[in-house]
Design an enzyme around this catalytic site. Structure first.
Site, PDB file in Angstrom:
ATOM      1  N   HIS A 148      48.050 -20.658  23.530  1.00 43.24           N
ATOM      2  CA  HIS A 148      49.072 -21.687  23.790  1.00 43.24           C
ATOM      3  C   HIS A 148      49.695 -21.309  25.045  1.00 43.24           C
ATOM      4  O   HIS A 148      51.187 -22.036  24.306  1.00 43.24           O
ATOM      5  CB  HIS A 148      49.934 -21.573  22.919  1.00 43.24           C
ATOM      6  CG  HIS A 148      48.904 -22.848  22.137  1.00 43.24           C
ATOM      7  ND1 HIS A 148      49.266 -22.841  20.523  1.00 43.24           N
ATOM      8  CD2 HIS A 148      47.044 -22.992  21.064  1.00 43.24           C
ATOM      9  CE1 HIS A 148      48.815 -22.985  19.493  1.00 43.24           C
ATOM     10  NE2 HIS A 148      46.771 -22.958  19.677  1.00 43.24           N
ATOM     11  N   HIS A 161      37.509 -28.908  14.057  1.00 45.14           N
ATOM     12  CA  HIS A 161      39.240 -29.084  14.859  1.00 45.14           C
ATOM     13  C   HIS A 161      38.944 -28.847  16.640  1.00 45.14           C
ATOM     14  O   HIS A 161      37.852 -28.379  16.510  1.00 45.14           O
ATOM     15  CB  HIS A 161      40.400 -27.931  14.586  1.00 45.14           C
ATOM     16  CG  HIS A 161      41.412 -27.783  15.648  1.00 45.14           C
ATOM     17  ND1 HIS A 161      42.044 -29.118  15.875  1.00 45.14           N
ATOM     18  CD2 HIS A 161      41.903 -26.815  15.604  1.00 45.14           C
ATOM     19  CE1 HIS A 161      42.941 -28.593  17.329  1.00 45.14           C
ATOM     20  NE2 HIS A 161      43.400 -27.734  16.877  1.00 45.14           N
ATOM     21  N   GLU A 194      40.615 -28.549  19.524  1.00 50.56           N
ATOM     22  CA  GLU A 194      41.480 -27.995  20.153  1.00 50.56           C
ATOM     23  C   GLU A 194      40.493 -26.557  21.511  1.00 50.56           C
ATOM     24  O   GLU A 194      39.383 -26.884  20.340  1.00 50.56           O
ATOM     25  CB  GLU A 194      42.790 -26.840  20.172  1.00 50.56           C
ATOM     26  CG  GLU A 194      43.848 -26.241  20.853  1.00 50.56           C
ATOM     27  CD  GLU A 194      44.458 -25.974  19.893  1.00 50.56           C
ATOM     28  OE1 GLU A 194      46.064 -26.087  20.639  1.00 50.56           O
ATOM     29  OE2 GLU A 194      45.226 -25.968  18.843  1.00 50.56           O
ATOM     30  N   ASP A 211      40.251 -24.139  22.145  1.00 44.77           N
ATOM     31  CA  ASP A 211      40.035 -22.510  21.729  1.00 44.77           C
ATOM     32  C   ASP A 211      38.778 -22.555  20.125  1.00 44.77           C
ATOM     33  O   ASP A 211      38.376 -21.708  19.268  1.00 44.77           O
ATOM     34  CB  ASP A 211      40.931 -22.026  21.019  1.00 44.77           C
ATOM     35  CG  ASP A 211      41.582 -22.188  19.874  1.00 44.77           C
ATOM     36  OD1 ASP A 211      41.949 -23.918  20.657  1.00 44.77           O
ATOM     37  OD2 ASP A 211      42.352 -22.016  19.004  1.00 44.77           O
ATOM     38  N   HIS A 240      46.675 -28.032  12.553  1.00 50.70           N
ATOM     39  CA  HIS A 240      47.911 -28.297  12.993  1.00 50.70           C
ATOM     40  C   HIS A 240      47.205 -29.554  13.953  1.00 50.70           C
ATOM     41  O   HIS A 240      48.700 -29.784  14.141  1.00 50.70           O
ATOM     42  CB  HIS A 240      48.229 -27.380  13.292  1.00 50.70           C
ATOM     43  CG  HIS A 240      47.764 -26.636  15.060  1.00 50.70           C
ATOM     44  ND1 HIS A 240      48.419 -26.313  15.722  1.00 50.70           N
ATOM     45  CD2 HIS A 240      46.399 -25.629  14.662  1.00 50.70           C
ATOM     46  CE1 HIS A 240      47.541 -25.837  16.840  1.00 50.70           C
ATOM     47  NE2 HIS A 240      46.294 -25.333  16.401  1.00 50.70           N
ATOM     48  N   ASP A 253      41.775 -24.107  10.964  1.00 53.84           N
ATOM     49  CA  ASP A 253      42.940 -22.598  11.489  1.00 53.84           C
ATOM     50  C   ASP A 253      43.841 -22.785   9.985  1.00 53.84           C
ATOM     51  O   ASP A 253      44.563 -21.458   9.926  1.00 53.84           O
ATOM     52  CB  ASP A 253      44.351 -24.131  12.567  1.00 53.84           C
ATOM     53  CG  ASP A 253      43.770 -23.569  13.952  1.00 53.84           C
ATOM     54  OD1 ASP A 253      42.851 -22.543  14.181  1.00 53.84           O
ATOM     55  OD2 ASP A 253      44.207 -24.796  14.817  1.00 53.84           O
ATOM     56  N   TYR A 304      51.930 -16.318  12.091  1.00 57.79           N
ATOM     57  CA  TYR A 304      50.634 -17.426  12.350  1.00 57.79           C
ATOM     58  C   TYR A 304      51.251 -18.485  11.571  1.00 57.79           C
ATOM     59  O   TYR A 304      51.583 -19.653  12.253  1.00 57.79           O
ATOM     60  CB  TYR A 304      48.729 -17.110  11.683  1.00 57.79           C
ATOM     61  CG  TYR A 304      47.342 -17.901  12.642  1.00 57.79           C
ATOM     62  CD1 TYR A 304      47.389 -17.477  13.702  1.00 57.79           C
ATOM     63  CD2 TYR A 304      47.894 -19.190  11.814  1.00 57.79           C
ATOM     64  CE1 TYR A 304      46.531 -18.934  13.552  1.00 57.79           C
ATOM     65  CE2 TYR A 304      46.848 -20.070  11.821  1.00 57.79           C
ATOM     66  CZ  TYR A 304      46.374 -19.946  13.168  1.00 57.79           C
ATOM     67  OH  TYR A 304      45.120 -21.027  13.570  1.00 57.79           O
ATOM     68  N   HIS A 357      39.940 -17.882  12.775  1.00 63.01           N
ATOM     69  CA  HIS A 357      40.552 -17.048  13.803  1.00 63.01           C
ATOM     70  C   HIS A 357      40.888 -15.861  12.518  1.00 63.01           C
ATOM     71  O   HIS A 357      41.072 -16.173  11.831  1.00 63.01           O
ATOM     72  CB  HIS A 357      42.079 -17.342  14.174  1.00 63.01           C
ATOM     73  CG  HIS A 357      42.032 -18.403  15.940  1.00 63.01           C
ATOM     74  ND1 HIS A 357      41.375 -18.300  16.766  1.00 63.01           N
ATOM     75  CD2 HIS A 357      42.948 -20.179  15.766  1.00 63.01           C
ATOM     76  CE1 HIS A 357      41.259 -19.352  17.383  1.00 63.01           C
ATOM     77  NE2 HIS A 357      42.510 -20.316  16.409  1.00 63.01           N
TER      78      HIS A 357
END
Length: 396
Positions: free
Chosen positions: A23, A79, A81, A83, A145, A164, A192, A225
């Protein structure tokens, strides 16, 4: 290298041993991370999520070694994002017409990132996708998130693909929770949660309650992750319930910045008083310019109280403490007490400013704090020790 998880599910992600910051510079990843993507082969074939953008070509190349891309019937993006979705454009160049299942907000985010008019299929909680012997059920997990986040449950295999949720930044080739060091794993899972999900704790509580109410048999939890929860997978769900409920231990964290060691001396003297008056309480003293900020925030998360110290610099507090206080505010810690301390040469404004920022961040002030002029002498340090003793009594 792809790894078989079950008869129908294969891990096709990327382990990133070299990742140290995430991030931007917001999150430290001392143990690396992984970007988990999953290939489901039933009568129909599904790819769940992709990997981070720097590994897009590697991901597609390795996926081709595992399967003819034209055999992929559906892509599920939980999701978006970068990554998770970073390799999607590279993949879609090969199979541009394959439908992408995602939430409505997920489609908006993918379009906003990549500006492509792909074949989107919007889903919501309870929608299903039949694969043959198994069925995927989609569960929206808004703000866990990001607004687009969802989980996917696979019947038959009893797998929850949680994106996540329930993850960690933790690189390992071992893949499963029962094949790694448990202490390392649980610390990274907590770190995390603190740094990514804590501010959404009310949503975490609501989603976990909804998940439990669905009474789904869960044999495995596969996040995006870190490790896959295979042994007692519900342990991490139960831990999330505890973390989301204004979590704290019998700990006090003292975090400070110092210019000429005066504020450090105060911090250590206050810690001495706390330990003398409350030997059962864990007291940790951390220097914000030397200790990793995300690890410091994890210690604050564990604590029932935090003391924040800074010398007065230019009629204010230090740059490093200002950054920490902003992060503390953003993470929305609940039911924690706090106080400020610091040394000064003339104006002495830092303590007052830190107190105001602590209150703004939702912390309950124990008292007005303590400030000492110039380098604290024996008498001033004795005052700090006594301050620590009184603080222990106020927190008991």
């Amino acid at each position: 290298m792809a790894k078989q998880i079950t008869k129908k599910v294969t891990w096709v992600g990327k382990v990133d041993w070299e990742l140290t910051r995430f991030h931007g510079d917001e999150y430290s990843t001392h143990r690396g991370s992984s970007y988990n993507s999953y290939l489901i082969r039933d009568t129909k074939t599904v790819l769940i999520d992709t990997v981070w953008l720097p590994y897009d070509r590697e991901f597609v190349s390795r996926l081709k070694q595992e399967i003819d891309l034209k055999q992929i019937d559906y892509i599920v993006m939980q999701h978006n994002e970068v990554d998770h979705s970073g390799a999607l454009p590279e993949l879609m160049r090969e199979i541009p017409d394959v439908p992408i299942y995602c939430t409505k907000k997920g489609e908006a985010i993918i379009r906003g990132h990549y500006h492509q008019d792909w074949n989107f299929v919007n889903v919501k909680t309870g929608d299903t996708l039949e694969l043959g012997e198994t069925t995927l059920t989609f569960i929206e997990a808004t703000m866990l998130h990001w607004p687009d986040t969802m989980f996917t449950y696979m019947s038959g295999e009893n797998i929850l693909f949680s994106n996540d949720g329930f993850g960690q930044h933790y690189a390992t080739e071992s893949l499963f929770n029962d094949a790694v060091d448990r202490c390392e794993l649980m610390y990274e899972a907590e770190k995390y949660y603190v740094n990514i999900l804590n501010l959404y704790s009310p949503m975490v509580t609501k989603k976990v309650q909804q998940l439990l109410a669905m009474n789904l048999p869960i044999s495995m939890i596969c996040p995006s992750h870190g490790v896959i929860w295979r042994e007692n997978p519900m342990q991490i769900v139960e831990q999330y319930q505890r973390w989301a409920d204004a979590y704290q231990e019998d700990q006090v964290t003292i975090v400070y910045d110092t210019m000429w060691q005066s504020t450090r001396k105060m911090a250590e003297a206050i810690a001495q008083g706390l330990r003398e008056a409350a030997p059962q309480t864990t007291v940790k003293v951390l220097n914000i310019t030397r200790d990793d900020k995300n690890d410091v925030l994890t210690e604050i998360f564990r604590s029932k109280a935090v003391l924040v110290g800074s010398p007065t610099i230019n009629y204010g507090h230090s740059f490093a403490i200002a950054g920490l206080l902003e992060m503390m505010k953003g993470l929305k810690f609940k039911k924690k007490k706090a106080a400020a301390f610091g040394s000064y040469g003339w104006s002495g404004d830092a303590v007052k400013q830190i107190n105001a920022l602590l209150q703004e961040g939702g912390f309950e002030l124990v008292n007005d704090g303590i400030a000492k002029l110039w380098v604290p002498d024996d008498e001033a340090l004795t005052d700090c020790v006594e301050y620590g003793r009184q603080l222990a009594q106020a927190l008991s």
